[in-house]
Design a protein around this motif. Structure first.
Motif, PDB file in Angstrom:
ATOM      1  N   ARG A  66       0.829  -1.216   0.000  1.00 41.93           N
ATOM      2  CA  ARG A  66       0.000   0.000   0.000  1.00 41.93           C
ATOM      3  C   ARG A  66       0.857   1.257   0.000  1.00 41.93           C
ATOM      4  NH1 ARG A  66      -5.663  -0.855   2.752  1.00 41.93           N
ATOM      5  NH2 ARG A  66      -5.879  -3.070   2.396  1.00 41.93           N
ATOM      6  N   LEU A  67       1.960   1.249   0.727  1.00 44.94           N
ATOM      7  CA  LEU A  67       2.837   2.410   0.777  1.00 44.94           C
ATOM      8  C   LEU A  67       3.439   2.700  -0.595  1.00 44.94           C
ATOM      9  CD1 LEU A  67       4.279   4.660   2.311  1.00 44.94           C
ATOM     10  CD2 LEU A  67       6.068   2.990   2.896  1.00 44.94           C
ATOM     11  N   ARG A  68       3.934   1.668  -1.238  1.00 45.69           N
ATOM     12  CA  ARG A  68       4.530   1.853  -2.569  1.00 45.69           C
ATOM     13  C   ARG A  68       3.480   2.349  -3.562  1.00 45.69           C
ATOM     14  NH1 ARG A  68       9.011  -0.993  -5.839  1.00 45.69           N
ATOM     15  NH2 ARG A  68       8.272  -0.652  -7.953  1.00 45.69           N
ATOM     16  N   GLU A  69       2.281   1.768  -3.526  1.00 45.32           N
ATOM     17  CA  GLU A  69       1.188   2.219  -4.409  1.00 45.32           C
ATOM     18  C   GLU A  69       0.860   3.685  -4.145  1.00 45.32           C
ATOM     19  OE1 GLU A  69      -1.050   0.684  -6.680  1.00 45.32           O
ATOM     20  OE2 GLU A  69       0.146  -1.132  -6.792  1.00 45.32           O
ATOM     21  N   TRP A  70       0.806   4.064  -2.873  1.00 43.98           N
ATOM     22  CA  TRP A  70       0.469   5.435  -2.517  1.00 43.98           C
ATOM     23  C   TRP A  70       1.544   6.401  -3.004  1.00 43.98           C
ATOM     24  CZ3 TRP A  70       2.788   8.932   0.986  1.00 43.98           C
ATOM     25  CH2 TRP A  70       2.036  10.078   1.227  1.00 43.98           C
ATOM     26  N   LEU A  71       2.808   6.010  -2.862  1.00 46.59           N
ATOM     27  CA  LEU A  71       3.906   6.890  -3.271  1.00 46.59           C
ATOM     28  C   LEU A  71       4.059   6.972  -4.784  1.00 46.59           C
ATOM     29  CD1 LEU A  71       6.675   5.885  -0.704  1.00 46.59           C
ATOM     30  CD2 LEU A  71       5.505   8.081  -0.861  1.00 46.59           C
ATOM     31  N   PHE A  72       3.989   5.842  -5.458  1.00 45.20           N
ATOM     32  CA  PHE A  72       4.327   5.788  -6.872  1.00 45.20           C
ATOM     33  C   PHE A  72       3.146   5.513  -7.797  1.00 45.20           C
ATOM     34  CE2 PHE A  72       8.129   4.300  -4.532  1.00 45.20           C
ATOM     35  CZ  PHE A  72       8.954   5.375  -4.823  1.00 45.20           C
ATOM     36  N   GLY A  73       1.987   5.173  -7.246  1.00 45.31           N
ATOM     37  CA  GLY A  73       0.859   4.802  -8.090  1.00 45.31           C
ATOM     38  C   GLY A  73       1.043   3.389  -8.598  1.00 45.31           C
ATOM     39  N   GLY A  74       0.235   2.994  -9.541  1.00 45.28           N
ATOM     40  CA  GLY A  74       0.365   1.658 -10.089  1.00 45.28           C
ATOM     41  C   GLY A  74      -0.432   1.534 -11.369  1.00 45.28           C
ATOM     42  N   VAL A  75       0.078   0.726 -12.287  1.00 45.18           N
ATOM     43  CA  VAL A  75      -0.576   0.517 -13.578  1.00 45.18           C
ATOM     44  C   VAL A  75      -1.953  -0.093 -13.381  1.00 45.18           C
ATOM     45  CG1 VAL A  75      -0.411  -0.692 -15.783  1.00 45.18           C
ATOM     46  CG2 VAL A  75       1.636   0.285 -14.756  1.00 45.18           C
ATOM     47  N   THR A  76      -2.053  -1.095 -12.516  1.00 42.61           N
ATOM     48  CA  THR A  76      -3.333  -1.755 -12.267  1.00 42.61           C
ATOM     49  C   THR A  76      -4.360  -0.752 -11.750  1.00 42.61           C
ATOM     50  OG1 THR A  76      -2.179  -3.816 -11.754  1.00 42.61           O
ATOM     51  CG2 THR A  76      -4.456  -3.626 -11.001  1.00 42.61           C
ATOM     52  N   ARG A  77      -3.959   0.056 -10.776  1.00 40.93           N
ATOM     53  CA  ARG A  77      -4.879   1.044 -10.202  1.00 40.93           C
ATOM     54  C   ARG A  77      -5.296   2.078 -11.239  1.00 40.93           C
ATOM     55  NH1 ARG A  77      -3.029   4.483  -5.181  1.00 40.93           N
ATOM     56  NH2 ARG A  77      -1.814   5.468  -6.809  1.00 40.93           N
ATOM     57  N   THR A  78      -4.361   2.549 -12.039  1.00 41.45           N
ATOM     58  CA  THR A  78      -4.685   3.522 -13.085  1.00 41.45           C
ATOM     59  C   THR A  78      -5.697   2.938 -14.049  1.00 41.45           C
ATOM     60  OG1 THR A  78      -2.518   4.573 -12.916  1.00 41.45           O
ATOM     61  CG2 THR A  78      -3.735   4.931 -14.954  1.00 41.45           C
ATOM     62  N   ALA A  79      -5.475   1.701 -14.483  1.00 40.80           N
ATOM     63  CA  ALA A  79      -6.400   1.065 -15.430  1.00 40.80           C
ATOM     64  C   ALA A  79      -7.783   0.871 -14.808  1.00 40.80           C
ATOM     65  CB  ALA A  79      -5.834  -0.269 -15.916  1.00 40.80           C
ATOM     66  N   LEU A  80      -7.827   0.481 -13.542  1.00 37.51           N
ATOM     67  CA  LEU A  80      -9.114   0.264 -12.884  1.00 37.51           C
ATOM     68  C   LEU A  80      -9.921   1.546 -12.749  1.00 37.51           C
ATOM     69  CD1 LEU A  80      -8.216  -2.202  -9.990  1.00 37.51           C
ATOM     70  CD2 LEU A  80      -9.740  -2.649 -11.919  1.00 37.51           C
ATOM     71  N   TYR A  81      -9.269   2.634 -12.395  1.00 36.50           N
ATOM     72  CA  TYR A  81      -9.986   3.873 -12.091  1.00 36.50           C
ATOM     73  C   TYR A  81     -10.151   4.813 -13.282  1.00 36.50           C
ATOM     74  CZ  TYR A  81      -9.691   2.641  -7.184  1.00 36.50           C
ATOM     75  OH  TYR A  81      -9.823   2.002  -5.980  1.00 36.50           O
ATOM     76  N   GLN A  82      -9.309   4.688 -14.311  1.00 32.21           N
ATOM     77  CA  GLN A  82      -9.328   5.690 -15.363  1.00 32.21           C
ATOM     78  C   GLN A  82      -9.617   5.156 -16.761  1.00 32.21           C
ATOM     79  OE1 GLN A  82      -5.915   8.270 -15.084  1.00 32.21           O
ATOM     80  NE2 GLN A  82      -6.053   8.364 -12.875  1.00 32.21           N
ATOM     81  N   ALA A  83      -9.804   3.862 -16.905  1.00 31.91           N
ATOM     82  CA  ALA A  83     -10.036   3.287 -18.241  1.00 31.91           C
ATOM     83  C   ALA A  83     -11.380   3.756 -18.790  1.00 31.91           C
ATOM     84  CB  ALA A  83      -9.997   1.771 -18.181  1.00 31.91           C
ATOM     85  N   GLY A  84     -11.373   4.134 -20.047  1.00 30.31           N
ATOM     86  CA  GLY A  84     -12.600   4.523 -20.727  1.00 30.31           C
ATOM     87  C   GLY A  84     -13.116   3.415 -21.625  1.00 30.31           C
ATOM     88  N   LEU A  85     -12.622   2.201 -21.397  1.00 34.62           N
ATOM     89  CA  LEU A  85     -13.045   1.030 -22.160  1.00 34.62           C
ATOM     90  C   LEU A  85     -13.033  -0.166 -21.220  1.00 34.62           C
ATOM     91  CD1 LEU A  85     -10.177  -0.376 -24.373  1.00 34.62           C
ATOM     92  CD2 LEU A  85      -9.761   1.316 -22.627  1.00 34.62           C
ATOM     93  N   PRO A  86     -13.673  -1.267 -21.596  1.00 35.89           N
ATOM     94  CA  PRO A  86     -13.641  -2.451 -20.728  1.00 35.89           C
ATOM     95  C   PRO A  86     -12.216  -2.983 -20.577  1.00 35.89           C
ATOM     96  CG  PRO A  86     -15.344  -2.667 -22.398  1.00 35.89           C
ATOM     97  CD  PRO A  86     -14.533  -1.463 -22.764  1.00 35.89           C
ATOM     98  N   VAL A  87     -11.900  -3.459 -19.382  1.00 37.51           N
ATOM     99  CA  VAL A  87     -10.570  -4.006 -19.076  1.00 37.51           C
ATOM    100  C   VAL A  87     -10.752  -5.415 -18.523  1.00 37.51           C
ATOM    101  CG1 VAL A  87      -8.466  -3.729 -17.714  1.00 37.51           C
ATOM    102  CG2 VAL A  87      -9.674  -1.703 -18.560  1.00 37.51           C
ATOM    103  N   LEU A  88     -10.048  -6.383 -19.107  1.00 42.27           N
ATOM    104  CA  LEU A  88     -10.029  -7.754 -18.624  1.00 42.27           C
ATOM    105  C   LEU A  88      -8.692  -7.960 -17.933  1.00 42.27           C
ATOM    106  CD1 LEU A  88     -11.170 -10.648 -18.483  1.00 42.27           C
ATOM    107  CD2 LEU A  88     -10.027 -11.071 -20.661  1.00 42.27           C
ATOM    108  N   MET A  89      -8.750  -8.208 -16.632  1.00 47.88           N
ATOM    109  CA  MET A  89      -7.514  -8.377 -15.858  1.00 47.88           C
ATOM    110  C   MET A  89      -7.414  -9.795 -15.349  1.00 47.88           C
ATOM    111  SD  MET A  89      -6.895  -5.081 -13.547  1.00 47.88           S
ATOM    112  CE  MET A  89      -6.764  -3.465 -14.276  1.00 47.88           C
ATOM    113  N   SER A  90      -6.171 -10.263 -15.301  1.00 46.27           N
ATOM    114  CA  SER A  90      -5.863 -11.574 -14.730  1.00 46.27           C
ATOM    115  C   SER A  90      -4.775 -11.372 -13.708  1.00 46.27           C
ATOM    116  CB  SER A  90      -5.411 -12.523 -15.824  1.00 46.27           C
ATOM    117  OG  SER A  90      -5.028 -13.756 -15.260  1.00 46.27           O
ATOM    118  N   ARG A  91      -4.937 -12.015 -12.580  1.00 49.68           N
ATOM    119  CA  ARG A  91      -3.918 -11.881 -11.547  1.00 49.68           C
ATOM    120  C   ARG A  91      -3.262 -13.212 -11.322  1.00 49.68           C
ATOM    121  NH1 ARG A  91      -4.412 -11.230  -5.350  1.00 49.68           N
ATOM    122  NH2 ARG A  91      -2.253 -10.805  -4.921  1.00 49.68           N
TER     123      ARG A  91
END
Length: 91
Positions: A66-91
């Motif tokens: 959580r600290l690293r995400e808060w400091l630097f952000g994250g690709v996954t978080r950006t895609a989840l919150y800002q995508a203007g199209l459907p996103v299929l994610m696999s973890r």
């Protein structure tokens, strides 16, 4: 991680295997290797999806502390919150 280790882990052409599997299911797939040039990777992926007129963004999801995400952000978080199209994610 060295380039040789990345290639051993992902193959010579990262994304090729999933592209083959999706194409076998009838999806039109294009794999584009990109260089970020220092740009935020999440925004780069989303802008490229728009530029390609993509109907769907398929990506792996990866989490950091959580600290690293808060400091630097994250690709996954950006895609989840800002995508203007459907996103299929696999973890």
């Amino acid at each position: 991680m060295t380039i040789q280790r990345q290639r051993a882990r992902h193959g010579q052409e990262p994304g090729a295997e999933i592209a083959r599997r999706l194409a076998a299911l009838g999806a039109r797939v294009e794999v584009q290797p990109l260089s970020s040039g220092g740009q935020d990777l999440g925004h780069l992926l989303l802008s490229q999806a728009v530029a390609f007129r993509a109907d769907l963004l398929v990506m792996g999801a990866y989490g950091h502390s959580r600290l690293r995400e808060w400091l630097f952000g994250g690709v996954t978080r950006t895609a989840l919150y800002q995508a203007g199209l459907p996103v299929l994610m696999s973890r």
